[in-house]
Each structure stands twice: as C-alpha cells, then as structure tokens.
Enzyme design. Structure first.
Site, short mmCIF file in Angstrom:
data_model
loop_
_atom_site.label_atom_id
_atom_site.label_comp_id
_atom_site.label_asym_id
_atom_site.label_seq_id
_atom_site.Cartn_x
_atom_site.Cartn_y
_atom_site.Cartn_z
N GLU A 60 0.82 -1.22 0.00
CA GLU A 60 0.00 0.00 0.00
C GLU A 60 0.85 1.27 0.00
O GLU A 60 0.54 2.23 -0.72
CB GLU A 60 -0.96 0.02 1.20
CG GLU A 60 -2.13 -0.95 1.08
CD GLU A 60 -1.80 -2.37 1.54
OE1 GLU A 60 -0.64 -2.60 1.95
OE2 GLU A 60 -2.69 -3.24 1.48
N HIS A 129 -11.07 -3.81 9.52
CA HIS A 129 -11.69 -3.66 8.19
C HIS A 129 -13.05 -2.97 8.27
O HIS A 129 -13.87 -3.13 7.38
CB HIS A 129 -11.87 -5.03 7.52
CG HIS A 129 -10.60 -5.73 7.14
ND1 HIS A 129 -9.79 -6.32 8.06
CD2 HIS A 129 -10.01 -5.92 5.93
CE1 HIS A 129 -8.74 -6.86 7.45
NE2 HIS A 129 -8.85 -6.63 6.15
#
Lengths: 324, 329
Positions: A60, A129
């Site tokens: 990322e 998440h």
C-alpha cells in the site's frame, strides 16, 4: 432513469472519466482481473488494458506513493485501497507526501490524485476492516474528503474528484455497494463544498455523511408521522465543508444533530458542533447532538457489532430526545 | 575508465559541479554558524561525486527524487542556487517561498520531484514517475537517490519490487555513507554491501566507489541506458562518507567507534580535491584554467549568498496560500 447498484455507479464514473482522459491510470489490489474486491472496476481491465488498470502487489505505501509520483509527472492516478483501514498502512504517503507536496513546493506542483476506499461497519469484518477514516484524515490539511451518500451522488462526486487538481480522498460506504438505486442515465460532476438538502423540514437539522444520509431519511419518515419535521443535509464533502448551508438550516430549526459513522471522539460531529456554536450560538435552542460510533474498536460478532453501529433507529432516538 | 579517456569539457564539468556543491554546502554551514538560518540542514560535503556522476548521465527531461540530504542532487540537476539558498534561509524568493526549507526544495522545471523529509519517502514517488514514463512511452528515466538507511524502509523494497516486476525505468542510487544519524549501518544490516539486495528482485545491483566521479558516472550511464531501453531498474550503491554529522548541529562523535581516524581516512579520499589534482596531473587541464573556473563558481556562490541574505522574509499571510488550488479550505 435506470436501476443500478452503488458499485456500478462508481464503475460508470471511472469508465466515463477514463474514456474522456487518457491520463487517468488506476492502481490497486485486485482491481484488474477480478474487477475489484467490491466490484467497482468490473470490465475496465478488458477495456483499457493492464497499464491503465494495474493489479498491484500488497504494497500500500508503495503504490500510493507511486500515485503521488504519477500525479507529479502529468498523470491523474486513481488509487483503490481495498479498505479505508489500509490508509494507515500507507499513511506516510497519504499524509506527509500527497497532502503536503503542493504546500511544501510553494505551489509549484499539483498532486491531482484520487484515493478511493470503503468505510463503514456491518459485515462482521472486525476491528481492522470496519473503520471510517474521514475525521482522522481531515485533521491534516491538504486533502479534499468526499463522503458520498447515494449512487447518483457517488457517481457525480467521483467525477469531480478525478478532475480535481488537488488530492482527494473518496470514501465509499461498503454497505451501499450492492444496493440498487434509480439514477439518471447521465450524471454530471457534482461540485465540492456545496451540501445537498436531502429533505426539507422546520423542526431539527440533521447534518449527515455517507450512508447516514439514507439512515436519517428513514428516521425522518417515521418522525414525520409523529409531527416532527427533520431537515436533512447531505454534507457530500468534509473538506471543503459547507458550513453555510448547515448554519442557514440551524437558524431556521434551532437544533442540530450530526450523524457520521466514524468514532465519536474528535469526530466530524464535534467539529461541526463547534463551528455552529462559534457562529450562531444564540440561535440554538439546545446543545448540538451526535450520532456516531462509540469509542471502542469495531468487534467481530454481530451480537456485539450491530448494537454499536449508528442506525436509523439511533437517529430516531436521538431526535426524540429534543422533543420530550 | 581513467581520466585521460574523457574529454576536457566533461572533466571540467564534473569538477565545476563538485566544486559548486562543496562551496554551496560550506556557505550553508556558515549560515548556520552565523545564526542566519532557522532550523537545520543536512550537508552533502564528501558525497559530491555521487550526485555529479549520476546526474551527468541524465538528460534534461529526466526526473530525480531527492532526500533530506538533497542540496547536492539539486545543484547537480541545475537548480538555481540563489533560490535554493533563499529557501534554506526561509526567504520569499526561495523555491517554495519559504514554506519548505532545506529538506523540501523542489524544482519542477528541472524534473526535481523534491527533497524529502521522510527517509525512504521519495522512493515510491520517483518510482511513480518511472511509471508515468512507461505509460507515456517516452525514453526518459527517473532516479531515486537515497541514503543507506532508507534501504531498510519498506518503501524501498515495495518500490524496487514493482519497478522490477514491471520493468520501470528507475535507477535506485544508494549513497552509503555508513550512518543513519548515529547508527552504523553495519550494526543493523547483515550484508556489508546493500546492492546485493538487487538479487532478491533479479535486477542488476552494482557497488561503486562513491568518491570517484568517473566510476559513478560509468555505472550510472550503464543503468540509464538499460532503463531507456525498457529493460528495467538497477540499484547502484555508492560507498561514500559525509564530512559533517547528520545535520549542521551534530558533532558526530559517534564515528570513532570503529576507528579513531575513520573520518580522516575518508577525507583523504576527498572526491573534489583528489579529482582536481588528478585532472591537472593527467595534463587534461591547467592549474590556471581550474583557478579561473573556481573564481567563476565563487562569484556565483557569493551572488547567491547575497541574494539569499538580502531577500525579504515572506509576509505572514503567505502561510495560508498553496494548501489547495483555492488556498485554504
């Protein structure tokens, strides 16, 4: 008019923008071959090729940083992070680089990039998440932050995000992706910084973000039957924030609730409540209220998760406290 | 190659650039000592051959990403030294109107994507520039300069991996000056040579004498050629040393752990003075010609110092510009 899902509306915005501008290049995890974890990029790899729709490794910080470099050298990258929680993995590139390069360069450089990622709880995805990152990123100047509500809003605002010459964080709500919406065949870009009055009312103002707009509408239907008329403001963007529309509404209603799914502490609700109190304290009939996630991480078990999530019922209950 | 194999023009160019960097940094140090400079600066003295050799292999439209120790890279890429010095002093005439300072000098018109205050922060940015090049199909390249310690950041590995997987035209230049502030790279890394990490990504990794400008130049030329031909990235590790501490306020006493004379031993390999001697002794240039060149550079440096010192500070309202296109939001 046609019926499509929120995810399809996002895909249409990406497709229409990529067709219009060759400089738009997308990087992200699983956006190519399978069309995105939440199916927002279906068919784009086939249409635009693998240099424009690039499946990345799980890196990322690396690919968000590459987006910054691409934006500095003439492209208009759109980066997908699979979950907004992963902004924290890429945080240096998001907050120290993307958001600050224009400023640190004295305006020499623009960083026209968009980061798209989902926010929100409700899928038993647990603590890493399910978070909503709007307030955290808003703390740092330099990034525009979009929190679209419906499919139409998502499509129009995403077009604006991609065309914007500054960095934009575009936060999609993961519980909306599969919902169907009626939308116009053509949706024009929707300007940033101009909130939408989603419902007019005279008794109380609800300033809402993302899916809290629809939850507030659901609550407002029920409240209307009891004679309470809510005015719902779809904020659309956190940065820039349309305080003018909020203030005009609160001048009329005298009461304000802010509905935002992120954690309550230091959140958007606190920010807006302070701004309203600063400006029109004497118009307020009551303290500003907040509907937000409590200050605990999001748990896994539905038995634990659902009671925490801001819902239509919670908005309803909060409004009722003002009309005892 | 030996210096005799280069043209006089090339050799004097190398020397002029290195001498300019050296004088630039000496004057920056003076700014600090005289209290003219706010904050700190990370000096490039001792490492001049690296930026000079690498940038000599580049074309005008190539890109570089730089570091907190970035003045040398910028000088080598032809950034305007008066505006650089003005930025270091926080003046209105600086590259960023005083908003960036030493660690954030950027010159977009020279393809300089910015010095960077975060170790390893610039590596994916330069890699992204290489992605743009690949996408647009031009024959440009991007260079990512970094210190030894940046190779232990995740951004290094993530970026090199992607550049290797996609054959991006990026050259990763490690300036191994042995220290990350006080920590000796040899104490925190298992391989004495950092370029061996290239093996893990199946790309070329070379180690060169970073005190020898022609050695750096030859390695850079090869890597640049490979990148321009679409064959992908290279890692070049330049063994070098910084004369000063991590920044202007760091006496760097920690460098005596291995050897009392470590600094002196490296300074004996000075890339600037040794090269001067070498090209004169090789008969490529005369002492008088070098002196004339030095006088020319000195005049430029003095003009830049004066420009920076005489320039006004920005108005306080300048802080509120350039956050967004619209200013502040």
């Amino acid at each position: 008019m046609k019926e499509i899902t929120y995810a399809q509306a996002i895909c249409e915005a990406l497709d229409e923008e990529m067709e219009r501008d060759d400089n738009i290049v997308m990087l992200g995890e699983d956006i190519g071959f399978i069309g995105g974890n939440f199916k927002c990029t279906v068919g784009l790899l086939e249409k635009y090729g693998d240099l424009r729709v690039k499946d990345t490794p799980i890196s990322e910080q690396g690919f968000v940083g590459m987006g910054v470099g691409m934006a500095l050298t003439g492209l208009r990258p759109v980066i997908e992070l699979m979950f907004s929680d992963f902004l924290l993995v890429a945080a240096d590139q998001v907050i120290n680089q993307m958001a600050k390069i224009r400023y640190m360069s004295g305006g020499q450089a623009n960083v026209p990039m968009t980061i798209r990622c989902p926010i929100g709880a409700g899928r038993s995805s647990a603590a890493q998440h399910s978070q909503s990152m709007q307030a955290m990123v808003a703390q740092f100047p330099g990034t525009k932050i979009v929190v679209p509500s419906t499919a139409r809003e998502a499509k129009g605002l995403l077009k604006t995000a991609i065309r914007d010459d500054d960095p934009v964080l575009f936060l999609e709500h993961k519980m909306e992706y599969n919902k169907k919406y009626q939308i116009d065949d053509d949706v024009e870009p929707i300007p940033f910084g101009k909130a939408r009055i989603a419902r007019e009312g005279k008794d109380i103002t609800i300033a809402a973000t993302s899916s809290m707009v629809m939850k507030s509408e659901e609550a407002a239907e029920k409240l209307a039957k009891e004679g309470i008329e809510c005015e719902i403001i779809d904020l659309r963007t956190i940065v820039p924030l349309d305080t003018e529309t909020i203030i005009e509404s609160v001048k009329k209603t005298g009461k304000l609730i802010v509905a935002d799914e992120a954690h309550e502490r230091c959140g958007i609700g606190a920010e807006i409540a302070a701004a309203v109190a600063d400006d029109i304290f004497y118009y307020l009939d009551a303290p500003c209220g907040r509907v937000a996630n409590p200050n605990v991480p999001l748990p896994f078990s539905p038995a634990l998760e659902f009671p925490l999530i801001p819902s239509a019922d919670k908005v309803y209950d909060k409004v009722k406290t003002y009309f005892k | 190659m030996k210096v005799k194999d280069y043209s006089k023009e090339q050799l004097t160019d190398f020397y002029e650039t290195m001498f300019k960097m050296r004088r630039f940094e000496e004057e920056t140090f003076e700014f600090y000592k005289k209290g003219m400079m706010a904050g700190l600066a990370h000096l490039y003295m001792g490492e001049e051959a690296v930026a000079t050799g690498v940038c000599a292999a580049l074309k005008e439209d190539d890109y570089i990403g730089s570091t907190h120790r970035g003045h040398g890279h910028l000088v080598a890429r032809g950034a305007e030294i008066d505006r650089m010095m003005a930025e270091i002093l926080g003046k209105e005439t600086g590259y960023s109107n005083g908003k960036g300072g030493s660690m954030h000098i950027m010159a977009m018109d020279k393809g300089i994507l910015g010095a960077n205050g975060i170790v390893g922060g610039e590596i994916p940015i330069a890699t992204g520039a290489a992605y743009t090049i690949k996408y647009k199909g031009t024959d440009q390249v991007a260079v990512s300069f970094m210190g030894d310690s940046a190779t232990n950041e995740g951004t290094f590995h993530e970026s090199v991996n992607m550049a290797a997987a996609w054959d991006l035209p990026c050259i990763y230049v490690i300036e191994n000056n042995l220290y990350g502030i006080s920590v000796d790279i040899r104490d925190v890394t298992n391989t004495p040579d950092l370029a061996v990490r290239a093996k893990g990504y199946d790309i070329p990794g070379v180690v060169v004498d970073g005190m020898d400008v022609t050695a750096v130049y030859e390695a850079a030329k090869k890597a640049v050629k490979r990148a321009r031909e679409g064959k992908g990235p290279t890692i070049i590790e330049c063994k070098t040393y910084r004369w000063q501490g991590h920044h202007v306020g760091d006496p760097a006493t920690y460098r005596k752990r291995r050897s009392e004379t470590e600094k002196e031993d490296w300074m004996a390999k000075c890339p600037v003075t040794n090269f001067r001697k070498e090209i004169i002794e090789a008969g490529k240039v005369t002492e008088d010609e070098i002196k004339q060149l030095e006088e020319k550079v000195e005049a430029e440096i003095q003009a830049a110092v004066k420009f920076a010192a005489d320039s006004p500070y920005p108005d306080a309202s300048e802080a509120f510009t350039d956050v967004f296109q619209e200013g502040t939001l």
